[in-house]
Design a protein around this motif. Structure first.
Motif, PDB file in Angstrom:
ATOM      1  N   ARG A  66      34.072  37.855  42.238  1.00 39.85           N
ATOM      2  CA  ARG A  66      35.523  37.986  42.156  1.00 39.85           C
ATOM      3  C   ARG A  66      35.975  37.996  40.703  1.00 39.85           C
ATOM      4  NH1 ARG A  66      33.495  38.523  46.721  1.00 39.85           N
ATOM      5  NH2 ARG A  66      32.938  36.359  46.994  1.00 39.85           N
ATOM      6  N   HIS A  70      36.042  41.698  38.938  1.00 39.30           N
ATOM      7  CA  HIS A  70      37.454  42.080  38.870  1.00 39.30           C
ATOM      8  C   HIS A  70      37.845  42.411  37.435  1.00 39.30           C
ATOM      9  CE1 HIS A  70      41.843  41.389  38.644  1.00 39.30           C
ATOM     10  NE2 HIS A  70      41.811  42.093  39.771  1.00 39.30           N
ATOM     11  N   MET A 114      38.407  38.917  47.731  1.00 34.90           N
ATOM     12  CA  MET A 114      38.908  39.677  46.579  1.00 34.90           C
ATOM     13  C   MET A 114      40.399  39.967  46.726  1.00 34.90           C
ATOM     14  SD  MET A 114      38.668  40.922  43.605  1.00 34.90           S
ATOM     15  CE  MET A 114      37.039  41.302  43.005  1.00 34.90           C
ATOM     16  N   MET A 118      43.164  38.729  44.097  1.00 41.02           N
ATOM     17  CA  MET A 118      44.100  39.643  43.445  1.00 41.02           C
ATOM     18  C   MET A 118      45.551  39.228  43.711  1.00 41.02           C
ATOM     19  SD  MET A 118      41.980  43.154  44.126  1.00 41.02           S
ATOM     20  CE  MET A 118      42.951  44.300  43.176  1.00 41.02           C
TER      21      MET A 118
END
Length: 150
Positions: A66, A70, A114, A118
């Motif tokens: 993650r 990311h 995820m 986010m």
């Protein structure tokens, strides 16, 4: 949402996916697991593995799949959808030795985590939820049947 609400919500959603999707795995093609974990016969070391070991797994996997991915994918200016697909695919493939069903199921769980990351911008709830999902799956402290629909 608060940290506690995110943690509990993610734990419930991911545990429901984990406990129910594996019951459907007989219908999936693929290969059997390539191996397994050795049995821990000492209750002390088993408890250490179920607490510290699973905490380290959750910490490391969330930081990599993650947090790091990311950041890398955002720097590449990829869309949020592509970031979700790529990071969840990587997370699923990290579990390939458990068989094709595990790749698909952990990939789906990775996508949920995820999306939540986010939305929140914080890894802490993801780490704690990941730990709880693994703990429920491996410890036997909470009966898995509570979460099974099939």
């Amino acid at each position: 949402m608060t940290f506690i609400a995110w943690t509990l919500g993610l734990t419930l959603v991911c545990t429901l996916i984990d406990q129910n999707a594996y019951t459907l795995k007989a219908d999936l093609p693929g290969y059997p697991p390539l191996g397994g974990m050795p049995a821990i016969t000492s209750p002390f070391w088993d408890w250490i593995d179920l607490t510290l070991g699973l905490a380290l797994v959750a910490l490391c996997e969330e930081l990599v799949f993650r947090g790091y991915l990311h950041a890398v994918f955002r720097q590449m200016a990829l869309s949020p959808g592509v970031i979700i697909v790529m990071s969840s695919t990587a997370f699923g493939l990290a579990h390939w030795c458990l068989g094709l069903p595990a790749v698909l199921i952990t990939g789906l769980i990775g996508a949920v985590l995820m999306i939540a990351y986010m939305r929140t911008g914080s890894l802490y709830a993801m780490m704690l939820a990941h730990f709880f999902v693994n703990f429920i799956d491996f410890s036997g402290v909470i009966p898995k049947s509570i979460f099974q629909f099939f």
